[in-house]
Scaffold this active site. Structure first.
Site, PDB file in Angstrom:
ATOM      1  N   CYS A 116      -5.276  -0.808  -6.294  1.00  0.00           N
ATOM      2  CA  CYS A 116      -3.828  -0.848  -6.526  1.00  0.00           C
ATOM      3  C   CYS A 116      -3.026   0.073  -5.607  1.00  0.00           C
ATOM      4  O   CYS A 116      -1.803  -0.035  -5.539  1.00  0.00           O
ATOM      5  CB  CYS A 116      -3.525  -0.504  -7.981  1.00  0.00           C
ATOM      6  N   HIS A 256       3.866   1.776  -8.775  1.00  0.00           N
ATOM      7  CA  HIS A 256       2.919   0.691  -9.031  1.00  0.00           C
ATOM      8  C   HIS A 256       3.089   0.244 -10.475  1.00  0.00           C
ATOM      9  O   HIS A 256       3.213   1.072 -11.382  1.00  0.00           O
ATOM     10  CB  HIS A 256       1.497   1.187  -8.776  1.00  0.00           C
ATOM     11  N   ASN A 286       0.504  -6.622 -13.706  1.00  0.00           N
ATOM     12  CA  ASN A 286      -0.050  -5.840 -12.599  1.00  0.00           C
ATOM     13  C   ASN A 286      -0.630  -6.799 -11.560  1.00  0.00           C
ATOM     14  O   ASN A 286      -1.687  -7.393 -11.774  1.00  0.00           O
ATOM     15  CB  ASN A 286      -1.128  -4.899 -13.130  1.00  0.00           C
TER      16      ASN A 286
END
Length: 332
Positions: A116, A256, A286
Site C-alpha cells: 500500500c 492511504h 482500500n
C-alpha cells in the site's frame, strides 16, 4: 541555475463500474453494514469484472485520460513506474504491458512492489530521475485488482479491498514547486502479519497451497492496525517537523485509504482538521496502490498552485512513508 524539482503536472484515475456494497457482502459472509462501517468507514468498493481483464486494463483508462488532459502523446513518456501488488503476470512487468497498450514506444519501465506504500515509493523514485536531469516525463501509476487475490469467504479481508487505478505525470519544475521531501521506511519483520503465504519462490503453487487458500491476501488485523496507526501518523508528523510545517501550513493531507480510524489518527497527530483530509474510502475501500492517486484525481479541481500537500501511507512488508510536495498548477 535554479534547482530542478519533480512536479506533478497531471493526474487521472479510473474505477470499474461494478459496485460491491456492504449489503451484498452481508449475503456472502457473516458481517453487517454497521459492523463494516463502524470499523473501517467503508460502504462500498469497486470490482473489475470481465474475462481476461487485469490491472493494466484499468491503467489504460487512467493513463489515456491523463495524456488527453496534459495534451501529450504517449511517445513522449520516457519512464513508467507501475506500483502494484497485483501485476498482470509475475513477469513480464505490468509497466511493459501498459507501455505496449498505450503506445509508449519510447519508454522503459518496471514494476514497484511496496504494497500500500507503493505509490509514494514510486513518486519518490520517479522524482530522482527528474531531479537528476535523466528524464523529463516520468509516469507513475498506482493500481490494483485486489479482487483477484481476495478470499470472499474471509471477512477480515473481503470487506476492506477494492479495485482501482490512478496515475501522475512528473515533469521538471524550476519555480520551487513539486516534491520537496520524502521519508520512506520498511520493516521486514512485519511480513508474517500482512501478505500472501504462497505463490513465490519460497512456497511455489501446489495443490496443497491452493487447497489451503494460501494464494489470497492474509491479514492479522489487530497487529496491522496497531503498527499502521503508529507509523503512518508518526512519519506524517516527522515530515512536517523536518520541513518546519505547522498544521496551518498544510493545505491537504492525502492519506492511504486503509481504514477511517487510521486516517483520523494520522490527521490528529498532524493537528490537521477534517476539512483538509482527502477521504473517499467509503466509496472505494482500500485499492492498495490506487488510493492516493485516486484521491488526487478526485480533489484535483480544489488544489491550488503552491498548496502544501502531505501524502502518507502504510502497507504490507511492513512499508510506510510520507511525501511532502508543493502543488504545481491550478486547474482551469
Amino acid at each position: 541555475m535554479s534547482k530542478i524539482h519533480a512536479a506533478i503536472t497531471a493526474v487521472n484515475g479510473y474505477v470499474p463500474d461494478y459496485v460491491l456494497t456492504n449489503a451484498e457482502l452481508e449475503t456472502i459472509v457473516d458481517t453487517s453494514d454497521e459492523w463494516i462501517t463502524s470499523r473501517t468507514g467503508i460502504k462500498e468498493r469497486r470490482i473489475l469484472k470481465g474475462e481476461g481483464l487485469g490491472t493494466s486494463d484499468m491503467a489504460v483508462h487512467a493513463v489515456n485520460g491523463l495524456l488527453k488532459k496534459r495534451g501529450i502523446d504517449a511517445k513522449e513518456i520516457e519512464l513508467i513506474i507501475f506500483c502494484t501488488t497485483t501485476p498482470d503476470f509475475t513477469f513480464p512487468a505490468t509497466a511493459n504491458v501498459l507501455a505496449d497498450k498505450i503506445g509508449a514506444t519510447n519508454a522503459w519501465g518496471y514494476d514497484l512492489q511496496a504494497a500500500c506504500s507503493g505509490f509514494i515509493f514510486g513518486l519518490s523514485t520517479g522524482a530522482s530521475f527528474i531531479e537528476s536531469g535523466r528524464h523529463k516525463k516520468v509516469l507513475v501509476v498506482g493500481g490494483d485488482k485486489m479482487s483477484s487475490i481476495i478470499n470472499y469467504e474471509d471477512r477480515t479481508t473481503c470487506i476492506i479491498f477494492g479495485d482501482g487505478c490512478g496515475c501522475a505525470l512528473l515533469e521538471p519544475n524550476e519555480e520551487g514547486l513539486g516534491i520537496q521531501d520524502s521519508i520512506l521506511r520498511t520493516d521486514g519483520a512485519g511480513r508474517d502479519f500482512l501478505g500472501m503465504k504462497a505463490g513465490g519462490s519460497v512456497k511455489p503453487a501446489t495443490h496443497e497451497t491452493i487447497d489451503a487458500r494460501e494464494h489470497f491476501a492474509h491479514q492479522e488485523g489487530p497487529t496491522v492496525f496497531k503498527f499502521a496507526v503508529t507509523n503512518m501518523a508518526d512519519v506524517a508528523a516527522e515530515i512536517m517537523e523536518r520541513n518546519n510545517l505547522t498544521a496551518d501550513d498544510v493545505a491537504w493531507l492525502v492519506p492511504h485509504q486503509a481504514n477511517k480510524r487510521i486516517i483520523d489518527a494520522t490527521a490528529n497527530r498532524m493537528g490537521v482538521t477534517t476539512d483538509k483530509v482527502m477521504i473517499n474510502i467509503e466509496r472505494y475501500g482500500n485499492t492498495t496502490n490506487g488510493t492516493i492517486p485516486l484521491c488526487l484525481w478526485e480533489w484535483e479541481s480544489k488544489l491550488k498552485k503552491g498548496d502544501n500537500i502531505v501524502l502518507a501511507a502504510f502497507g504490507g512488508g511492513f512499508t510506510w512513508g510520507s511525501v511532502y510536495l508543493k502543488w504545481a498548477y491550478d486547474t482551469v
